[in-house]
Design an enzyme around this catalytic site. Structure first.
Site, PDB file in Angstrom:
ATOM      1  N   GLU A 290     -56.162 -18.905  54.192  1.00 35.36           N
ATOM      2  CA  GLU A 290     -55.427 -19.314  52.993  1.00 35.36           C
ATOM      3  C   GLU A 290     -56.115 -20.451  52.223  1.00 35.36           C
ATOM      4  OE1 GLU A 290     -51.048 -18.140  52.798  1.00 35.36           O
ATOM      5  OE2 GLU A 290     -51.167 -19.764  54.282  1.00 35.36           O
TER       6      GLU A 290
ATOM      7  N   HIS B 105     -50.486 -27.755  52.141  1.00 37.41           N
ATOM      8  CA  HIS B 105     -49.733 -26.494  52.232  1.00 37.41           C
ATOM      9  C   HIS B 105     -48.973 -26.516  53.546  1.00 37.41           C
ATOM     10  CE1 HIS B 105     -48.502 -22.405  52.496  1.00 37.41           C
ATOM     11  NE2 HIS B 105     -49.289 -22.139  53.523  1.00 37.41           N
TER      12      HIS B 105
ATOM     13  N   HIS C 290     -45.138 -25.242  55.883  1.00 42.79           N
ATOM     14  CA  HIS C 290     -43.943 -24.421  56.094  1.00 42.79           C
ATOM     15  C   HIS C 290     -42.843 -25.313  56.663  1.00 42.79           C
ATOM     16  CE1 HIS C 290     -47.250 -21.349  57.529  1.00 42.79           C
ATOM     17  NE2 HIS C 290     -47.402 -21.637  56.258  1.00 42.79           N
TER      18      HIS C 290
END
Lengths: 241, 241, 241, 241
Positions: free
Chosen positions: D76, D95, D97
């Protein structure tokens, strides 16, 4: 992997699920014997966080022990035996009462994945209610009939919730069983909060589940989490390579 | 078990409930004197996590101290005395303000078990409101009359919630009192989340409560959790065998 | 208590509120100078968990520093100066953004105590909105006018929530300021969950607030928590006796 | 700051976001090469909490590696390359989660700041749904086209949520990227609870966002948190001054 390596990995897995609070004092992880697929390994009855190599016992797929060595087996070993019997592709299983997913189990909410990392749970996680099949019980899966019924609820899937009790996860490997349990729990937590705030949930599409599931089943993804968890739990030096 | 072993176990129990965050700086676990059922042991007034053998005092069932040794007793010892008096089968008691169950106590929500491990709480946990019986107070149970009223709310059951305050749990043993408190809290957490998401809760049936309750009262189950908690809390070497 | 003991206690209090996660990297506890009630002590601008004696500065009640010694003061010292000025009975103050109470602050929910240990917050905790008085700002209380406005929202009470920001707690002592902050947060958590589950909340009655508040303001209660928290945080040997 | 210092800071940042649980075993922080703004630094593919200097690789803004040294890059990395390319002012990117913000991502709830410390997220955080642009995928951002699409959702803003996946945060510095991620998560948690309790949320006004955002972008504020987090995580001696 030979049987000895499988046992080592199983000990780590039991301690990891305790460290990750996927289990409390109850629940268990098992592994199919890589040298004899008609048998599986499971700890004697004790809290997963305390399991050592000396606790590991071997069972046939009807969950009869090979040699108890004077130890007491888990009464719910039938969850595992039946699922290994019905699903030759399953190499490891986690049974747990992860606290965060229990609201779905008591409301019989079928779970679907809404998170990419939870695609590994498959398109749908049904809720199996022991009462539907066996009437009033002590809620434990203690016979082959009960185990077979639960295994049939899992079907070809990755998991089932158990009403008022917890869940069972069918893994392609020990790492997969733990990884899937971890993201099954996260998916549950996220859904519960999303439902509480009254939002409209966008679930993964069938093809997203397939594609993201394939991705998150790869050793790249699962090995990264495994290394991380073992390091957090202080098991780095126990890692079997 | 003699009185000395009971005191040792009581110290561990107080520290365990603090470790498990079943209590914060307030709350207490007590044990009936196994050598004299007309008396019980309880720490002097201090945070449960700090209790040592030197803090343990003995009380009659009207909650008068045998010998204070210059120490200050808990003002809520009447919770314990009254319940031991009304319930000869009760061997240990936990009074707590576990944070997670308080939403049920402030909404006067009668609790029923929806989890198999929570069957030990019995079919129904009522909410006792001190105001209904004694009008406006400082909310503490500081007389035999108040203790008797609370004991009568517990009745033949395992526990009662106390409005705006916490809960009391009647144990068959110290291990049972702690185990029941732990799963009473979990049951509360799960119900609160299930209600928040608007789900229809499936509670255990009366017979499931009986059967699963019997199972989870066994030393097999409770001893497994006890060993696990003691190990987590670093008390493994304090275990009385 | 002399000024030196006050500074020692203040250092412990800053570290405790960090340990208890009542503050994150922002927020502050202060104490009135016991030797000169027209002045108060406050750390230089840094995270509360890192405060040492060397960081403590002294301020007048208009929040001008006595001697900055080259250090940078908190820009929000006016919260404290104004409140000490308007309330001679206030000996310590805690300003915090405790994460768990923020949902009440963003919904402007006036808080009332529903828990006996939260009676110390008083009958009502209003929400002060800086925008109502000063229009669009950077949300910080950085002038005497702003501090005075907030102090007037606190009035004769124990605390106020600050919209979109956090809360301020007026203590009779450092122990009281921390104790009240702890149970203010717990009260918020419990109310938020109770509202989420759709329950009807039973609040403490005015007389219960008075009686239970008096009880929980006593050194017996607050000292028990203080000893417990200091022990948990590893500050037992820093306790000023 | 030269490239070497940037790499040191990047290692700390990866470990910090793991310590703060802003990431689990997945997610990444990157930094633009201060010596060559057409390149950025990023770890090889591994859990952020385990990243060391030896793991850091360099990439062009089309996310092609300069020299892989036999290591495997994150698939990614295109999230980062595209955003650095479209936004010359962005010096670091996170980035993640973060578990607590995922309910907003699965309900596609556009986030606005309601907390003063969250003003750094800007007036609005949109939800980017990969499916809207690329149909069914494995949910990962693995091409420049996908990265560019996500970067265009971020636009001139500070962040975007990614449906069913997580979020991306554009920082003015590494400290800013981590700080903004931390308060983005807190804002999400607070909003989710406020929505669950059915409250009417007061968001920051546009001018409050500007003024409080400016304030919380300052090194004073962000450095205070950074010092605190490094101290908590035991990295105090790794701090680059």
């Amino acid at each position: 992997m030979d049987a000895s390596a499988a046992i080592s990995e199983l000990v780590i897995a039991n301690r990891l699920v305790a460290h990750l609070k996927l289990v409390d004092s109850f629940g268990h992880v098992t592994i199919r014997n890589p040298e004899n697929p008609q048998r599986f390994f499971m700890s004697r009855a004790r809290a997963p966080g305390l399991v050592t190599k000396e606790d590991i016992l071997e069972f046939n797929l009807d969950s009869t022990p090979i040699d108890l060595r004077g130890l007491r087996p888990y009464s719910e070993r039938f969850i595992h035996g039946s699922l290994y019997k019905s699903r030759p592709d399953v190499m490891a299983i986690c049974h747990n009462h992860a606290h965060e997913l229990l609201p779905l189990a008591v409301t019989k909410t079928v779970m679907r994945p809404a998170l990419h990392s939870a695609a590994v749970i498959g398109p749908e996680v049904p809720v199996w209610d022991i009462r539907d099949h066996f009437g009033d019980t002590n809620m434990l899966v203690t016979t082959n009939e009960m185990g077979d019924s639960l295994a049939s609820a899992v079907g070809k899937g990755k998991a089932a919730l158990m009403r008022g009790h917890g869940s069972v996860i069918a893994g392609r490997s020990v790492q997969d069983a733990v990884f899937t349990t971890f993201y099954l729990r996260l998916n549950a937590e996220v859904l519960i909060k999303a439902m509480s705030m009254g939002g409209t949930i966008t679930y993964l599409s069938p093809s997203e589940i397939d594609q993201s599931g394939e991705l998150h089943h790869k050793p790249d993804a699962q090995g990264r989490a495994w290394e991380d968890w073992c390091s957090q739990a202080g098991f780095a030096n126990l890692l079997t390579k």
